[in-house]
Design an enzyme around this catalytic site. Structure first.
Site, PDB file in Angstrom:
ATOM      1  N   ARG A   1       6.819  -8.922 -10.559  1.00 58.83           N
ATOM      2  CA  ARG A   1       7.407 -10.236 -10.793  1.00 58.83           C
ATOM      3  C   ARG A   1       6.510 -11.064 -11.721  1.00 58.83           C
ATOM      4  O   ARG A   1       5.292 -11.132 -11.478  1.00 58.83           O
ATOM      5  CB  ARG A   1       7.559 -10.963  -9.468  1.00 58.83           C
ATOM      6  CG  ARG A   1       8.932 -11.599  -9.347  1.00 58.83           C
ATOM      7  CD  ARG A   1       9.064 -12.391  -8.118  1.00 58.83           C
ATOM      8  NE  ARG A   1       8.565 -11.694  -6.945  1.00 58.83           N
ATOM      9  CZ  ARG A   1       9.113 -11.832  -5.751  1.00 58.83           C
ATOM     10  NH1 ARG A   1      10.174 -12.583  -5.609  1.00 58.83           N
ATOM     11  NH2 ARG A   1       8.599 -11.224  -4.710  1.00 58.83           N
TER      12      ARG A   1
ATOM     13  N   ASP B   1       0.653   3.443   6.105  1.00 56.68           N
ATOM     14  CA  ASP B   1       0.797   3.116   4.684  1.00 56.68           C
ATOM     15  C   ASP B   1       0.520   4.306   3.761  1.00 56.68           C
ATOM     16  O   ASP B   1       1.419   4.939   3.254  1.00 56.68           O
ATOM     17  CB  ASP B   1      -0.142   1.958   4.327  1.00 56.68           C
ATOM     18  CG  ASP B   1       0.398   0.610   4.813  1.00 56.68           C
ATOM     19  OD1 ASP B   1       1.588   0.533   5.138  1.00 56.68           O
ATOM     20  OD2 ASP B   1      -0.380  -0.355   4.854  1.00 56.68           O
TER      21      ASP B   1
ATOM     22  N   GLU C   1       1.539  -1.629   8.214  1.00 52.93           N
ATOM     23  CA  GLU C   1       0.739  -0.537   8.773  1.00 52.93           C
ATOM     24  C   GLU C   1       0.707  -0.465  10.308  1.00 52.93           C
ATOM     25  O   GLU C   1       1.093   0.534  10.920  1.00 52.93           O
ATOM     26  CB  GLU C   1      -0.704  -0.710   8.237  1.00 52.93           C
ATOM     27  CG  GLU C   1      -1.738   0.201   8.840  1.00 52.93           C
ATOM     28  CD  GLU C   1      -1.536   1.655   8.484  1.00 52.93           C
ATOM     29  OE1 GLU C   1      -1.452   1.953   7.287  1.00 52.93           O
ATOM     30  OE2 GLU C   1      -1.469   2.502   9.385  1.00 52.93           O
TER      31      GLU C   1
ATOM     32  N   GLN D   1       0.776  -1.241   0.000  1.00 55.82           N
ATOM     33  CA  GLN D   1       0.000   0.000   0.000  1.00 55.82           C
ATOM     34  C   GLN D   1       0.811   1.296   0.000  1.00 55.82           C
ATOM     35  O   GLN D   1       0.483   2.251  -0.713  1.00 55.82           O
ATOM     36  CB  GLN D   1      -0.955   0.006   1.213  1.00 55.82           C
ATOM     37  CG  GLN D   1      -1.848   1.219   1.242  1.00 55.82           C
ATOM     38  CD  GLN D   1      -2.921   1.235   2.310  1.00 55.82           C
ATOM     39  OE1 GLN D   1      -3.491   2.268   2.584  1.00 55.82           O
ATOM     40  NE2 GLN D   1      -3.249   0.115   2.916  1.00 55.82           N
TER      41      GLN D   1
ATOM     42  N   GLY E   1      -7.335  19.636  20.235  1.00 66.68           N
ATOM     43  CA  GLY E   1      -6.970  21.045  20.344  1.00 66.68           C
ATOM     44  C   GLY E   1      -7.574  21.637  21.605  1.00 66.68           C
ATOM     45  O   GLY E   1      -7.782  20.944  22.594  1.00 66.68           O
ATOM     46  N   GLY E   2      -7.874  22.919  21.547  1.00 67.81           N
ATOM     47  CA  GLY E   2      -8.447  23.574  22.726  1.00 67.81           C
ATOM     48  C   GLY E   2      -9.962  23.503  22.750  1.00 67.81           C
ATOM     49  O   GLY E   2     -10.603  24.115  23.610  1.00 67.81           O
TER      50      GLY E   2
HETATM   51  N1  COA Z   1      11.764  -9.599  -9.839  1.00 71.29           N
HETATM   52  C1  COA Z   1      12.481 -10.355  -8.991  1.00 71.29           C
HETATM   53  N2  COA Z   1      12.488 -10.209  -7.671  1.00 71.29           N
HETATM   54  C2  COA Z   1      11.685  -9.249  -7.181  1.00 71.29           C
HETATM   55  C3  COA Z   1      10.890  -8.431  -7.983  1.00 71.29           C
HETATM   56  C4  COA Z   1      10.944  -8.620  -9.376  1.00 71.29           C
HETATM   57  N3  COA Z   1      10.216  -7.894 -10.218  1.00 71.29           N
HETATM   58  N4  COA Z   1      10.211  -7.578  -7.206  1.00 71.29           N
HETATM   59  C5  COA Z   1      10.557  -7.860  -5.947  1.00 71.29           C
HETATM   60  N5  COA Z   1      11.461  -8.872  -5.921  1.00 71.29           N
HETATM   61  C6  COA Z   1      12.085  -9.478  -4.768  1.00 71.29           C
HETATM   62  C7  COA Z   1      13.010  -8.531  -4.042  1.00 71.29           C
HETATM   63  O1  COA Z   1      14.255  -8.434  -4.687  1.00 71.29           O
HETATM   64  C8  COA Z   1      13.070  -9.183  -2.679  1.00 71.29           C
HETATM   65  O2  COA Z   1      13.929 -10.281  -2.727  1.00 71.29           O
HETATM   66  P1  COA Z   1      15.070 -10.601  -1.617  1.00 71.29           P
HETATM   67  O3  COA Z   1      14.423 -10.451  -0.281  1.00 71.29           O
HETATM   68  O4  COA Z   1      15.480 -12.003  -1.925  1.00 71.29           O
HETATM   69  O5  COA Z   1      16.170  -9.633  -1.768  1.00 71.29           O
HETATM   70  C9  COA Z   1      11.655  -9.674  -2.538  1.00 71.29           C
HETATM   71  O6  COA Z   1      11.106  -9.814  -3.821  1.00 71.29           O
HETATM   72  C10 COA Z   1      10.749  -8.660  -1.824  1.00 71.29           C
HETATM   73  O7  COA Z   1      11.098  -8.618  -0.562  1.00 71.29           O
HETATM   74  P2  COA Z   1      10.310  -7.706   0.485  1.00 71.29           P
HETATM   75  O8  COA Z   1      10.061  -6.356  -0.024  1.00 71.29           O
HETATM   76  O9  COA Z   1      11.117  -7.774   1.741  1.00 71.29           O
HETATM   77  O10 COA Z   1       8.901  -8.446   0.610  1.00 71.29           O
HETATM   78  P3  COA Z   1       8.167  -9.099   1.848  1.00 71.29           P
HETATM   79  O11 COA Z   1       6.873  -9.601   1.314  1.00 71.29           O
HETATM   80  O12 COA Z   1       9.003 -10.083   2.561  1.00 71.29           O
HETATM   81  O13 COA Z   1       7.909  -7.866   2.838  1.00 71.29           O
HETATM   82  C11 COA Z   1       7.121  -5.675   3.419  1.00 71.29           C
HETATM   83  C12 COA Z   1       6.881  -6.940   2.602  1.00 71.29           C
HETATM   84  C13 COA Z   1       6.043  -4.681   3.035  1.00 71.29           C
HETATM   85  C14 COA Z   1       7.041  -5.998   4.902  1.00 71.29           C
HETATM   86  C15 COA Z   1       8.513  -5.106   3.072  1.00 71.29           C
HETATM   87  O14 COA Z   1       8.585  -4.912   1.695  1.00 71.29           O
HETATM   88  C16 COA Z   1       8.842  -3.793   3.776  1.00 71.29           C
HETATM   89  O15 COA Z   1       9.152  -3.754   4.959  1.00 71.29           O
HETATM   90  N6  COA Z   1       8.808  -2.700   3.007  1.00 71.29           N
HETATM   91  C17 COA Z   1       9.176  -1.395   3.494  1.00 71.29           C
HETATM   92  C18 COA Z   1       8.115  -0.815   4.344  1.00 71.29           C
HETATM   93  C19 COA Z   1       6.780  -0.765   3.647  1.00 71.29           C
HETATM   94  O16 COA Z   1       6.624  -0.150   2.631  1.00 71.29           O
HETATM   95  N7  COA Z   1       5.802  -1.390   4.294  1.00 71.29           N
HETATM   96  C20 COA Z   1       4.413  -1.142   4.022  1.00 71.29           C
HETATM   97  C21 COA Z   1       3.878  -1.828   2.935  1.00 71.29           C
HETATM   98  S1  COA Z   1       2.214  -1.255   2.795  1.00 71.29           S
END
Ligand code: COA
Length: 416
Positions: free
Chosen positions: A38, A169, A140, A17, A248-249
């Site tokens: 992906r 988010d 979030e 998000q 607020g107030g």
């Molecule tokens: N092709 C190949 N690999 C891809 C890709 C693509 N097009 N797009 C994403 N990936 C891979 C990334 O390289 C990563 O791989 P790695 O961990 O092996 O290096 C993986 O997919 C994505 O990892 P990540 O973003 O950590 O996903 P997650 O599902 O484990 O975690 C979150 C999700 C949201 C917790 C995390 O992305 C995060 O903390 N983000 C920052 C804070 C944030 O925005 N959070 C709120 C989301 S609403």
């Protein structure tokens, strides 16, 4: 109609998000937003909480309108090559992967800056760089806890509470959008791109500014007079949860209206604005309160504010929330009915202003979404459907100079 961000090309490397909310906003305002996903799966929200089998979930469609979708495996050499081409001709790259994911993919800030020194690289992370939690993945509610919202939301006799509003988010996404637009203006002056980083913790805290105000007031004087704990309850050394008190107030509270026994949303929010005391007394049929020393000033009212709210509730007992607001608005009293999602979805004013819009979608039929909350005199942002997974892959690759044969080869190695 020319849109202000037309000609700005954005690589949208976002998911869930926070990031998508940012790039969707920029797409509404005319940017060419290419969502890189992906192959095979795409943004995880396409599949989350689906209400129609085999069609993108509303979670995805409501955060990815007006975008293009390019499938690309950016861990494969062939995918990296495509991404590099795209980087060379884009203005902005936005990402919200977990900490270090972009670096692991081979696209550190230094590398991106080398590929395109004019490009702005915008990131959302849970915590800011260098923070002792900067290795954490964050969603979030985690951000609401880390940013001070949870400890200050809810009732004093209940646990810390999460807000339904996406403070971690979408709010962070809006902060990032401001950062990107600022960096674009900066680039006009310097010719250089830069890194823009926003953390979810910081964005939540930015919205909890008045609670940090309260912490400092509490430390100085030992109490907070606008909180329900004053003057009869106890204060500790941290800002308490204040229930539905106004920040607020101006004291305020959520008050019951006709039907509250069966309708969980038969309430209004009522604000006792200091200078509106006289009209409030008139509206309530309590003219004797106007000059009564026990009621005349905000200070005099505060010790028995809940008694006043009780009197107002007695007045509300035979009025629906809509009838009550229709009377109170004539007296200039800041108030509103507590509106449900169903009421908002069907609100004719929100439909007319484009805040709630119905969008046709190739697979879903039409769906409702929240349109631009920002209104312009010279532009009405038009909301178009979110893309199907990989819908624009061929188009984007062709625009980068790939031939049909090249695209076929990329498919063969499953890079797109
Ligand atoms: N092709 C190949 N690999 C891809 C890709 C693509 N097009 N797009 C994403 N990936 C891979 C990334 O390289 C990563 O791989 P790695 O961990 O092996 O290096 C993986 O997919 C994505 O990892 P990540 O973003 O950590 O996903 P997650 O599902 O484990 O975690 C979150 C999700 C949201 C917790 C995390 O992305 C995060 O903390 N983000 C920052 C804070 C944030 O925005 N959070 C709120 C989301 S609403």
């Amino acid at each position: 109609m020319t849109k202000p961000l037309e000609g700005i090309k954005i690589i949208d490397f976002t998911h869930v998000q926070a990031g998508p909310a940012c790039t969707q906003l920029l797409a509404w305002f005319g940017a060419d937003v290419i969502k890189v996903e992906r192959p095979g799966s795409g943004d995880v929200t396409r599949n989350q909480l689906r209400d129609i089998p085999d069609a993108d979930a509303l979670y995805f469609t409501m955060l990815n309108s007006n975008k293009k979708s390019l499938t690309l495996d950016t861990k494969k050499p062939e995918g990296k090559e495509v991404l590099e081409k795209l980087i060379r001709e884009s203005d902005v790259l936005v990402e919200n992967f977990g900490p270090g994911a972009l670096d692991r993919m081979g696209f550190s800030w230094e590398r991106l800056n080398e590929l395109n020194p004019k490009m702005i690289v915008a990131s959302v992370k849970g915590f800011s760089d260098g923070h002792h939690y900067d290795d954490l993945k964050v969603y979030e509610n985690v951000a609401q806890c880390a940013g001070g919202a949870a400890s200050t939301t809810g009732f004093w006799d209940g646990p810390p509470t999460i807000s339904a509003a996406a403070l971690g988010d979408s709010n962070t996404g809006m902060h990032l959008a401001i950062g990107i637009l600022t960096a674009l203006l900066g680039r006009d002056k310097t010719g250089k791109g830069q890194k823009v980083a926003v953390s979810m913790q910081d964005s939540v805290l930015n919205l909890c500014r008045v609670k940090l105000r309260d912490q400092q007031r509490l430390e100085r004087v030992g109490y907070l007079e606008e909180y329900p704990q004053y003057p009869h309850g106890e204060f500790s050394d941290v800002v308490p949860r204040g229930g539905n008190a106004g920040g607020g107030g101006q004291p305020g509270w959520v008050l019951k209206c006709k039907g509250w026994e069966t309708d969980p949303n038969a309430y209004i929010y009522f604000t006792i604005q200091g200078h509106a005391w006289e009209p409030i007394c008139k509206a309530l049929g309590k003219p004797e309160w106007i000059d009564d020393p026990a009621y005349k000033t905000a200070e005099a009212r505060q010790p028995h504010i809940f008694g006043i709210f009780k009197t107002i509730e007695a007045w509300l007992a035979d009025k629906t929330k809509f009838e009550a607001v229709d009377i109170l608005r004539k007296f200039d009293i800041p108030c509103a009915p507590v509106l449900t999602m169903k009421e908002l979805a069907n609100d004719p004013s929100l439909r007319a202003s484009g805040t709630i819009v119905e969008v046709p979608h190739k697979k879903r039929g039409s769906y409702l979404t929240v349109g631009s909350p920002i209104k312009f005199s010279d532009m009405k942002p038009e909301v178009t459907a979110s893309p199907l997974l990989g819908e624009h892959t061929d188009e984007v690759l062709a625009s980068l100079g790939y031939t049909k044969q090249d695209i076929f080869n990329l498919r063969e190695v499953k890079a797109v």
